[in-house]
Design a protein around this motif. Structure first.
Motif, PDB file in Angstrom:
ATOM      1  N   SER A   1     -36.266 -39.343  31.649  1.00  0.00           N
ATOM      2  CA  SER A   1     -36.700 -38.069  32.216  1.00  0.00           C
ATOM      3  C   SER A   1     -36.690 -38.161  33.728  1.00  0.00           C
ATOM      4  O   SER A   1     -36.645 -39.257  34.303  1.00  0.00           O
ATOM      5  N   LEU A   2     -36.761 -37.023  34.357  1.00  0.00           N
ATOM      6  CA  LEU A   2     -36.758 -36.986  35.818  1.00  0.00           C
ATOM      7  C   LEU A   2     -38.033 -37.610  36.375  1.00  0.00           C
ATOM      8  O   LEU A   2     -37.996 -38.354  37.358  1.00  0.00           O
ATOM      9  N   GLU A   3     -39.158 -37.341  35.728  1.00  0.00           N
ATOM     10  CA  GLU A   3     -40.446 -37.845  36.207  1.00  0.00           C
ATOM     11  C   GLU A   3     -40.603 -39.344  35.939  1.00  0.00           C
ATOM     12  O   GLU A   3     -41.111 -40.079  36.773  1.00  0.00           O
ATOM     13  N   GLY A   4     -40.192 -39.763  34.765  1.00  0.00           N
ATOM     14  CA  GLY A   4     -40.325 -41.186  34.406  1.00  0.00           C
ATOM     15  C   GLY A   4     -38.973 -41.844  34.296  1.00  0.00           C
ATOM     16  O   GLY A   4     -38.655 -42.451  33.265  1.00  0.00           O
ATOM     17  N   TYR A   5     -38.193 -41.732  35.350  1.00  0.00           N
ATOM     18  CA  TYR A   5     -36.797 -42.178  35.326  1.00  0.00           C
ATOM     19  C   TYR A   5     -36.660 -43.629  34.853  1.00  0.00           C
ATOM     20  O   TYR A   5     -35.782 -43.948  34.045  1.00  0.00           O
ATOM     21  N   LEU A   6     -37.513 -44.511  35.339  1.00  0.00           N
ATOM     22  CA  LEU A   6     -37.454 -45.917  34.931  1.00  0.00           C
ATOM     23  C   LEU A   6     -38.379 -46.206  33.751  1.00  0.00           C
ATOM     24  O   LEU A   6     -37.975 -46.836  32.778  1.00  0.00           O
ATOM     25  N   SER A   7     -39.601 -45.738  33.835  1.00  0.00           N
ATOM     26  CA  SER A   7     -40.615 -46.079  32.828  1.00  0.00           C
ATOM     27  C   SER A   7     -40.329 -45.496  31.448  1.00  0.00           C
ATOM     28  O   SER A   7     -40.721 -46.085  30.434  1.00  0.00           O
ATOM     29  N   GLU A   8     -39.651 -44.355  31.386  1.00  0.00           N
ATOM     30  CA  GLU A   8     -39.407 -43.709  30.096  1.00  0.00           C
ATOM     31  C   GLU A   8     -37.997 -43.952  29.565  1.00  0.00           C
ATOM     32  O   GLU A   8     -37.617 -43.416  28.516  1.00  0.00           O
ATOM     33  N   ALA A   9     -37.221 -44.765  30.250  1.00  0.00           N
ATOM     34  CA  ALA A   9     -35.824 -44.983  29.865  1.00  0.00           C
ATOM     35  C   ALA A   9     -35.710 -45.712  28.522  1.00  0.00           C
ATOM     36  O   ALA A   9     -36.379 -46.717  28.292  1.00  0.00           O
ATOM     37  N   LYS A  10     -34.865 -45.170  27.657  1.00  0.00           N
ATOM     38  CA  LYS A  10     -34.543 -45.806  26.374  1.00  0.00           C
ATOM     39  C   LYS A  10     -33.027 -45.936  26.282  1.00  0.00           C
ATOM     40  O   LYS A  10     -32.308 -44.942  26.302  1.00  0.00           O
TER      41      LYS A  10
ATOM     42  N   THR B   1     -29.804 -47.513  24.185  1.00  0.00           N
ATOM     43  CA  THR B   1     -29.376 -48.021  22.882  1.00  0.00           C
ATOM     44  C   THR B   1     -27.862 -48.233  22.856  1.00  0.00           C
ATOM     45  O   THR B   1     -27.125 -47.606  23.612  1.00  0.00           O
ATOM     46  N   GLY B   2     -27.442 -49.143  21.983  1.00  0.00           N
ATOM     47  CA  GLY B   2     -26.010 -49.383  21.807  1.00  0.00           C
ATOM     48  C   GLY B   2     -25.528 -50.697  22.387  1.00  0.00           C
ATOM     49  O   GLY B   2     -24.350 -51.036  22.249  1.00  0.00           O
ATOM     50  N   SER B   3     -26.424 -51.446  23.029  1.00  0.00           N
ATOM     51  CA  SER B   3     -26.040 -52.718  23.655  1.00  0.00           C
ATOM     52  C   SER B   3     -26.986 -53.819  23.206  1.00  0.00           C
ATOM     53  O   SER B   3     -28.173 -53.782  23.499  1.00  0.00           O
ATOM     54  N   LYS B   4     -26.459 -54.810  22.511  1.00  0.00           N
ATOM     55  CA  LYS B   4     -27.277 -55.943  22.068  1.00  0.00           C
ATOM     56  C   LYS B   4     -27.784 -56.728  23.270  1.00  0.00           C
ATOM     57  O   LYS B   4     -28.927 -57.193  23.279  1.00  0.00           O
ATOM     58  N   ASN B   5     -26.926 -56.869  24.299  1.00  0.00           N
ATOM     59  CA  ASN B   5     -27.344 -57.584  25.498  1.00  0.00           C
ATOM     60  C   ASN B   5     -28.525 -56.884  26.175  1.00  0.00           C
ATOM     61  O   ASN B   5     -29.427 -57.546  26.693  1.00  0.00           O
ATOM     62  N   HIS B   6     -28.504 -55.558  26.165  1.00  0.00           N
ATOM     63  CA  HIS B   6     -29.620 -54.841  26.793  1.00  0.00           C
ATOM     64  C   HIS B   6     -30.890 -54.989  25.967  1.00  0.00           C
ATOM     65  O   HIS B   6     -31.984 -55.110  26.536  1.00  0.00           O
ATOM     66  N   ASP B   7     -30.762 -54.986  24.646  1.00  0.00           N
ATOM     67  CA  ASP B   7     -31.931 -55.201  23.784  1.00  0.00           C
ATOM     68  C   ASP B   7     -32.584 -56.543  24.117  1.00  0.00           C
ATOM     69  O   ASP B   7     -33.814 -56.647  24.214  1.00  0.00           O
ATOM     70  N   LEU B   8     -31.746 -57.561  24.288  1.00  0.00           N
ATOM     71  CA  LEU B   8     -32.252 -58.897  24.616  1.00  0.00           C
ATOM     72  C   LEU B   8     -32.859 -58.930  26.015  1.00  0.00           C
ATOM     73  O   LEU B   8     -33.870 -59.602  26.253  1.00  0.00           O
ATOM     74  N   TYR B   9     -32.249 -58.191  26.928  1.00  0.00           N
ATOM     75  CA  TYR B   9     -32.766 -58.114  28.295  1.00  0.00           C
ATOM     76  C   TYR B   9     -34.166 -57.502  28.304  1.00  0.00           C
ATOM     77  O   TYR B   9     -35.068 -57.992  29.002  1.00  0.00           O
ATOM     78  N   GLU B  10     -34.366 -56.455  27.517  1.00  0.00           N
ATOM     79  CA  GLU B  10     -35.677 -55.815  27.429  1.00  0.00           C
ATOM     80  C   GLU B  10     -36.702 -56.765  26.810  1.00  0.00           C
ATOM     81  O   GLU B  10     -37.871 -56.812  27.237  1.00  0.00           O
ATOM     82  N   GLU B  11     -36.261 -57.518  25.816  1.00  0.00           N
ATOM     83  CA  GLU B  11     -37.143 -58.499  25.175  1.00  0.00           C
ATOM     84  C   GLU B  11     -37.566 -59.562  26.190  1.00  0.00           C
ATOM     85  O   GLU B  11     -38.741 -59.937  26.255  1.00  0.00           O
ATOM     86  N   TYR B  12     -36.599 -60.037  26.974  1.00  0.00           N
ATOM     87  CA  TYR B  12     -36.895 -61.037  27.999  1.00  0.00           C
ATOM     88  C   TYR B  12     -37.832 -60.473  29.067  1.00  0.00           C
ATOM     89  O   TYR B  12     -38.823 -61.105  29.440  1.00  0.00           O
ATOM     90  N   ARG B  13     -37.514 -59.274  29.527  1.00  0.00           N
ATOM     91  CA  ARG B  13     -38.294 -58.668  30.603  1.00  0.00           C
ATOM     92  C   ARG B  13     -39.742 -58.410  30.193  1.00  0.00           C
ATOM     93  O   ARG B  13     -40.666 -58.547  31.010  1.00  0.00           O
ATOM     94  N   LYS B  14     -39.946 -58.049  28.937  1.00  0.00           N
ATOM     95  CA  LYS B  14     -41.295 -57.763  28.441  1.00  0.00           C
ATOM     96  C   LYS B  14     -42.196 -58.985  28.570  1.00  0.00           C
ATOM     97  O   LYS B  14     -43.349 -58.889  29.013  1.00  0.00           O
ATOM     98  N   ILE B  15     -41.681 -60.156  28.178  1.00  0.00           N
ATOM     99  CA  ILE B  15     -42.476 -61.379  28.259  1.00  0.00           C
ATOM    100  C   ILE B  15     -42.557 -61.875  29.697  1.00  0.00           C
ATOM    101  O   ILE B  15     -43.610 -62.345  30.153  1.00  0.00           O
ATOM    102  N   ASN B  16     -41.454 -61.740  30.433  1.00  0.00           N
ATOM    103  CA  ASN B  16     -41.422 -62.218  31.811  1.00  0.00           C
ATOM    104  C   ASN B  16     -42.412 -61.455  32.697  1.00  0.00           C
ATOM    105  O   ASN B  16     -42.920 -61.990  33.691  1.00  0.00           O
ATOM    106  N   THR B  17     -42.701 -60.214  32.322  1.00  0.00           N
ATOM    107  CA  THR B  17     -43.663 -59.405  33.075  1.00  0.00           C
ATOM    108  C   THR B  17     -45.045 -60.057  33.082  1.00  0.00           C
ATOM    109  O   THR B  17     -45.789 -59.943  34.059  1.00  0.00           O
TER     110      THR B  17
END
Length: 236
Positions: A106-115, A117-133
């Motif tokens: 969305s325009l308001e939550g450009y980064l925070s609300e981003a979903k 799909t379609g990339s296994k590498n991106h799924d893994l990146y999100e998994e990594y980023r969640k724990i790394n946070t």
């Protein structure tokens, strides 16, 4: 004879269409709710500089699509030019790979609300980023604690917090190393090595490199990691 000519022309057109289609192997679709006007840039990093692969003018519709020729899975950036500011909040990272990728935000939550799909590498990146946070949050907390201890001239507390900081860094690096090794069949592995733990002991980078599958080793980030390790060894 007429049927033969028609058949030949049909085959020629089909070959031409297939040739055109082969120029792109990544189809991106998306929707930015609330966006009516602006410009989207799909960018990649080339020699530390962001270079646009495609420019999309948004005028009246919040949906968009783009076709790109992607030689290898790669971290790309979807930059939104709102015509107001060039804040980092306008740059959305997504790990692209050949196929179809959809980006919903969305325009308001450009980064925070981003979903994405379609990339296994991106799924893994999100998994990594969640724990790394968690490591990043702990680092910020420890920085504040150390600052307060220094203000209070509490040497014992400063030493204690310093030890915790060192432990947090080690755990962060160990997690990144293990994550890369466990996902050696995906391009996220060399990407993490290069972007997150490039200054770790060379033996760990070596382990990640040797664990990469043949396909990953030949990818963009796989080649970069191999070259980077070779350069470090030359300097030792």
């Amino acid at each position: 004879m007429k049927k033969t000519i028609i058949a030949f022309v049909t085959l020629t057109l089909m070959a031409s269409c297939n040739k055109n289609e082969s120029k792109t192997n990544l189809h991106i679709t998306g929707n930015i709710k609330g966006l009516k006007k602006g410009t989207l840039y799909i960018q990649r990093v080339v020699d530390t500089t962001l270079v646009a692969l495609d420019t999309i003018q948004m005028d009246g519709s919040s949906t968009f699509e783009s076709d790109i020729d992607l030689k290898s899975p790669e971290m790309l950036y979807l930059f939104l030019d709102r015509g107001v500011t060039n804040s980092l909040d306008n740059n959305l990272l997504f790990f692209a790979e050949p196929g179809k990728i959809n980006i919903e935000t969305s325009l308001e939550g450009y980064l925070s609300e981003a979903k994405i799909t379609g990339s296994k590498n991106h799924d893994l990146y999100e998994e990594y980023r969640k724990i790394n946070t968690r490591f990043k949050d702990e680092s910020l907390t420890l920085i504040e604690q150390k600052f307060n201890a220094m203000k209070a001239n509490n040497t014992a507390k400063v030493d204690s917090v310093s030890a915790k900081q060192e432990s947090n860094i080690k755990r962060k690096y160990l997690f990144a190393t293990n994550f890369a090794i466990n996902n050696h069949e995906h391009e996220i592995a060399p990407y993490i090595a290069l972007s997150e733990i490039y200054d770790i002991n060379i033996k760990y980078l070596d382990t990640i490199q040797k664990s990469m599958s043949p396909t990953v080793a030949k990818s963009l980030y796989g080649k970069k990691l191999i070259a980077y390790i070779q350069e470090i060894k030359k300097q030792q």
